[in-house]
Design a protein around this motif. Structure first.
Motif, PDB file in Angstrom:
ATOM      1  N   LEU A   1      -9.500 -26.072  -6.951  1.00  0.00           N
ATOM      2  CA  LEU A   1      -9.300 -24.859  -6.158  1.00  0.00           C
ATOM      3  C   LEU A   1      -9.132 -25.241  -4.688  1.00  0.00           C
ATOM      4  O   LEU A   1      -9.935 -26.014  -4.154  1.00  0.00           O
ATOM      5  CB  LEU A   1     -10.495 -23.921  -6.335  1.00  0.00           C
ATOM      6  N   VAL A   2      -8.096 -24.693  -4.053  1.00  0.00           N
ATOM      7  CA  VAL A   2      -7.837 -25.000  -2.656  1.00  0.00           C
ATOM      8  C   VAL A   2      -7.327 -23.738  -1.976  1.00  0.00           C
ATOM      9  O   VAL A   2      -6.718 -22.869  -2.621  1.00  0.00           O
ATOM     10  CB  VAL A   2      -6.824 -26.159  -2.535  1.00  0.00           C
ATOM     11  N   GLN A   3      -7.575 -23.631  -0.699  1.00  0.00           N
ATOM     12  CA  GLN A   3      -7.076 -22.484   0.054  1.00  0.00           C
ATOM     13  C   GLN A   3      -5.609 -22.675   0.423  1.00  0.00           C
ATOM     14  O   GLN A   3      -5.128 -23.814   0.522  1.00  0.00           O
ATOM     15  CB  GLN A   3      -7.897 -22.286   1.329  1.00  0.00           C
ATOM     16  N   ALA A   4      -4.936 -21.586   0.623  1.00  0.00           N
ATOM     17  CA  ALA A   4      -3.528 -21.640   1.031  1.00  0.00           C
ATOM     18  C   ALA A   4      -3.387 -22.485   2.295  1.00  0.00           C
ATOM     19  O   ALA A   4      -4.208 -22.386   3.220  1.00  0.00           O
ATOM     20  CB  ALA A   4      -2.997 -20.228   1.272  1.00  0.00           C
ATOM     21  N   GLY A   5      -2.367 -23.327   2.295  1.00  0.00           N
ATOM     22  CA  GLY A   5      -2.150 -24.242   3.409  1.00  0.00           C
ATOM     23  C   GLY A   5      -2.799 -25.596   3.225  1.00  0.00           C
ATOM     24  O   GLY A   5      -2.519 -26.528   3.987  1.00  0.00           O
ATOM     25  N   GLY A   6      -3.661 -25.703   2.234  1.00  0.00           N
ATOM     26  CA  GLY A   6      -4.373 -26.946   1.996  1.00  0.00           C
ATOM     27  C   GLY A   6      -3.560 -27.939   1.201  1.00  0.00           C
ATOM     28  O   GLY A   6      -2.381 -27.725   0.887  1.00  0.00           O
ATOM     29  N   SER A   7      -4.206 -29.051   0.832  1.00  0.00           N
ATOM     30  CA  SER A   7      -3.548 -30.142   0.122  1.00  0.00           C
ATOM     31  C   SER A   7      -4.369 -30.575  -1.077  1.00  0.00           C
ATOM     32  O   SER A   7      -5.595 -30.420  -1.097  1.00  0.00           O
ATOM     33  CB  SER A   7      -3.355 -31.354   1.048  1.00  0.00           C
ATOM     34  N   LEU A   8      -3.688 -31.106  -2.067  1.00  0.00           N
ATOM     35  CA  LEU A   8      -4.317 -31.731  -3.227  1.00  0.00           C
ATOM     36  C   LEU A   8      -3.469 -32.921  -3.631  1.00  0.00           C
ATOM     37  O   LEU A   8      -2.259 -32.943  -3.393  1.00  0.00           O
ATOM     38  CB  LEU A   8      -4.402 -30.760  -4.405  1.00  0.00           C
ATOM     39  N   ARG A   9      -4.111 -33.878  -4.252  1.00  0.00           N
ATOM     40  CA  ARG A   9      -3.398 -35.031  -4.787  1.00  0.00           C
ATOM     41  C   ARG A   9      -3.728 -35.157  -6.267  1.00  0.00           C
ATOM     42  O   ARG A   9      -4.895 -35.319  -6.640  1.00  0.00           O
ATOM     43  CB  ARG A   9      -3.783 -36.317  -4.055  1.00  0.00           C
ATOM     44  N   LEU A  10      -2.706 -35.072  -7.087  1.00  0.00           N
ATOM     45  CA  LEU A  10      -2.862 -35.239  -8.524  1.00  0.00           C
ATOM     46  C   LEU A  10      -2.508 -36.669  -8.920  1.00  0.00           C
ATOM     47  O   LEU A  10      -1.652 -37.301  -8.296  1.00  0.00           O
ATOM     48  CB  LEU A  10      -1.964 -34.267  -9.286  1.00  0.00           C
TER      49      LEU A  10
END
Length: 124
Positions: free
Chosen positions: A11-20
């Motif tokens: 779960l991340v907020q809009a504008g954030g980043s994730l790495r899969l």
């Protein structure tokens, strides 16, 4: 047998980043093409990006171009998807996929091997 395992969703907020990340094992080869797809509830599986065998070029859909970047490490049999500037409409289950070398990269039916998927949820 080919196994693909995704990780890194959340779960991340809009504008954030994730790495899969996607780890491949079994009867894979560094000559295989690998790609990322996603599927939101009630929608078809959508192509996001594919990485060439050498990892020096990618093909991306317009919806993620400039925001998502895929890379692969053939020595480790892994592929990653860096996602920046996430939007609520990016919420979906994300899948990595692999296929033997050949033409075609942007349709799910090109890929015989799939991971189990990892959920990405972007809150507004």
């Amino acid at each position: 047998q080919v196994q693909l395992v995704e990780s890194g969703g959340g779960l991340v907020q809009a504008g954030g980043s994730l790495r899969l990340s996607c780890a491949a094992s079994g009867r894979t080869s560094s000559t295989w093409r690998m790609g990322w797809f996603r599927q939101a509830p009630g929608k078809e599986r959508e192509f996001l990006t594919a990485v060439t065998v050498t990892g020096d070029a990618t093909y991306s859909s317009d919806s993620v171009k400039g925001r998502f970047t895929a890379t692969r490490d053939n020595a480790k049999n892994t592929m990653s998807l860096q996602m920046n500037g996430l939007k609520p409409e990016d919420t979906a289950v994300y899948y990595c996929a692999a296929r033997p070398a050949g033409s075609g990269y942007d349709r799910a039916y090109y890929y015989p091997h799939w991971g189990q998927g990892t959920q990405v949820t972007v809150s507004s």
